[in-house]
Design an enzyme around this catalytic site. Structure first.
Site, PDB file in Angstrom:
ATOM      1  N   PRO A 264      75.780 -67.873  93.563  1.00  0.00           N
ATOM      2  CA  PRO A 264      75.153 -67.744  94.887  1.00  0.00           C
ATOM      3  C   PRO A 264      74.731 -69.121  95.400  1.00  0.00           C
ATOM      4  CG  PRO A 264      73.659 -66.997  93.176  1.00  0.00           C
ATOM      5  CD  PRO A 264      74.955 -67.279  92.493  1.00  0.00           C
ATOM      6  N   ASP A 440      73.218 -73.780  92.752  1.00  0.00           N
ATOM      7  CA  ASP A 440      73.371 -72.414  92.252  1.00  0.00           C
ATOM      8  C   ASP A 440      71.993 -71.765  92.184  1.00  0.00           C
ATOM      9  OD1 ASP A 440      73.833 -70.082  90.824  1.00  0.00           O
ATOM     10  OD2 ASP A 440      75.201 -71.019  89.372  1.00  0.00           O
ATOM     11  N   HIS A 441      71.784 -70.755  93.030  1.00  0.00           N
ATOM     12  CA  HIS A 441      70.456 -70.153  93.132  1.00  0.00           C
ATOM     13  C   HIS A 441      70.117 -69.263  91.946  1.00  0.00           C
ATOM     14  CE1 HIS A 441      66.834 -69.787  95.226  1.00  0.00           C
ATOM     15  NE2 HIS A 441      67.228 -69.281  96.377  1.00  0.00           N
ATOM     16  N   ARG A 442      71.066 -69.016  91.052  1.00  0.00           N
ATOM     17  CA  ARG A 442      70.753 -68.228  89.859  1.00  0.00           C
ATOM     18  C   ARG A 442      69.791 -68.979  88.942  1.00  0.00           C
ATOM     19  NH1 ARG A 442      76.673 -66.942  87.602  1.00  0.00           N
ATOM     20  NH2 ARG A 442      76.803 -69.185  88.106  1.00  0.00           N
ATOM     21  N   ILE A 444      68.580 -72.419  89.924  1.00  0.00           N
ATOM     22  CA  ILE A 444      67.841 -73.446  90.662  1.00  0.00           C
ATOM     23  C   ILE A 444      67.120 -72.789  91.840  1.00  0.00           C
ATOM     24  CG2 ILE A 444      68.020 -75.581  91.984  1.00  0.00           C
ATOM     25  CD1 ILE A 444      70.518 -76.228  90.366  1.00  0.00           C
TER      26      ILE A 444
END
Length: 470
Positions: A264, A440-442, A444
């Protein structure tokens, strides 16, 4: 029975190796030899294109080319035999011809599949190094070679097990080529690789005390044009042209789709006054400690990102889906996105966090020159942890970059332009650019991503922070 043994020992097969990391296939771009040509250990016999780069394949033994199994333009799976070599020409011709076992290897190849060996070849995209072709036509009467010499093949590449002759130093063809270029006798090199295999580092270590022994220059002449992706000529009156998707373009497509629909993405932007950075660049160009290396804004931006990573190490990580773990990297392999005629590649500078500014400048210069000459190897593109893409060279203000697979952050740098800017309470013309950080929002969060981007911007606005924050 004896004939069968002689035949088996006489003909050696060279299989398509995995020249990258886990690659499954490669396309044969060009053959540099044809049946009847004499080849020597380490001689380049063909050029192939993998999903990462174009690479030249050296043959790991001596002999005479017996058969080319695939024509140019054919995609071959890793592990398939691509060439058969007679390693004992002139020994027992009659017996070999009468033996039924090696029929596939002794069959005459189709004439249409055998290209003429180019004369004065100048390789351009290489993974193993540059070698002038020593191809020559097979003499009718050649000196006999013991059948045992044929057994000294590199089993690691061809799948035939380890080398049989214990007196032969164990080394992969690229390492043999490097040793040949540096004038190093492999028999004098102390191996440190697993199983007693000589590595590139071993050869460099052996060459270090006497660099003057090098017998051949490593770089390819910059004047040699790089082969580009062939675009079919449009048919008169046709409204469309279809171009096969393969090689680097195929790899780019798969990687970008996989990244975009797996991680994401979040992208944040900041516009920053880089006037002081541009002044620093001008000063460094005249600094004697930076003599011989290229100094440009990308160098300072790269150093700024490395400092930001040091202050915010969580950005330098990767998501392990299989094990459901976050892998924190304690090293920075800094990727630099480069556009080439073959497509986008992202070579990286290994352990960039340990390099001084002059060392980083030299590494950047070598990386760019290698990419432009088409000599970037698959190993140089493996293991990246974070990437910079400089879209500003195209006059673009910014973009929303897609993560390089296996990484969690990528910084896009826009064009540096003279713009009106409020400086010390007054509107003045200043050098301004826009930065974009995708992450990467998973793993960060927005806070961490924002801190990294803000730190990079702060350093570019006040380059002295390279010292105070380092």
């Amino acid at each position: 029975m004896t004939t069968m043994t002689e035949t088996s020992a006489r003909f050696r097969e060279f299989k398509m190796p995995d020249v990258g990391e886990g690659l499954t296939e490669a396309e044969i771009l060009k053959w540099y030899v044809q049946p009847g040509d004499t080849v020597t250990d380490g001689q380049v016999v063909c050029e192939v294109e993998t999903a990462k780069a174009a690479v030249e394949l050296p043959i790991p033994f001596d002999g005479v080319v017996h058969e080319l199994r695939f024509a140019e333009g054919t995609t071959v799976d890793v592990g398939q035999v691509i060439i058969a070599v007679d390693v004992a020409p002139g020994s027992g011709d009659t017996a070999v011809e009468a033996a039924p076992a090696p029929a596939p290897a002794s069959a005459e190849p189709e004439p249409a599949a055998e290209p003429e060996a180019p004369k004065g070849r100048q390789p351009v995209l290489v993974g193993y190094g540059v070698a002038e072709s020593s191809t020559k036509r097979r003499a009718r009467k050649g000196a006999e070679q013991p059948a045992a010499a044929a057994a000294a093949i590199q089993g690691e590449l061809n799948g035939h097990g380890p080398a049989v002759q214990e007196s032969r130093p164990l080394a992969k063809p690229p390492v043999r080529k490097l040793a040949k270029d540096l004038g190093i006798d492999l028999a004098t090199v102390v191996p440190t690789g697993e199983g007693g295999i000589i590595t590139r580092e071993d050869v460099h270590a052996a060459a270090a005390p006497a660099p003057a022994q090098a017998t051949a220059p490593a770089p390819v002449p910059a004047t040699v044009p790089e082969p580009v992706v062939t675009v079919p000529a449009p048919v008169p009156g046709a409204r469309e042209t279809r171009i096969p998707v393969k090689g680097v373009r195929k790899a780019i497509a798969q990687a970008m789709v996989g990244s975009a629909f797996t991680a994401p993405h979040v992208t944040e932007f900041v516009t920053v006054d880089v006037t002081r950075t541009m002044k620093l660049v001008a000063e460094l160009k005249d600094d004697k400690d930076m003599a011989g290396v290229r100094v440009n804004p990308l160098l300072i931006i790269a150093k700024a990102l490395l400092v930001a990573i040091k202050r915010n190490p969580g950005i330098n990580a990767a998501w392990d889906e299989a094990n459901q773990e976050i892998v924190q990297k304690h090293y920075v392999n800094l990727g630099i996105a480069a556009a080439t005629p073959r497509g986008l590649i992202v070579p990286n500078i290994k352990d960039a966090q340990d390099k001084t500014l002059p060392q980083l400048a030299a590494a950047l210069g070598e990386l760019v020159a290698t990419a432009r000459d088409g000599r970037t190897s698959p190993a140089a593109m493996a293991g990246g942890t974070v990437t910079i893409t400089n879209v500003g060279v195209f006059g673009v203000d910014t973009g929303t970059p897609i993560l390089n697979p296996g990484e969690s952050a990528i910084l896009a740098v826009g064009a540096i332009k003279l713009q009106p800017w409020v400086h010390k309470g007054k509107v003045k013309p200043r050098q301004v650019t826009t930065l974009a950080l995708s992450f990467d929002h998973r793993l960060i969060d927005g806070e961490l991503g924002s801190k990294v981007l803000a730190d990079v911007a702060a350093i570019l606005e006040q380059p002295k922070r390279l010292i105070t924050w380092a």
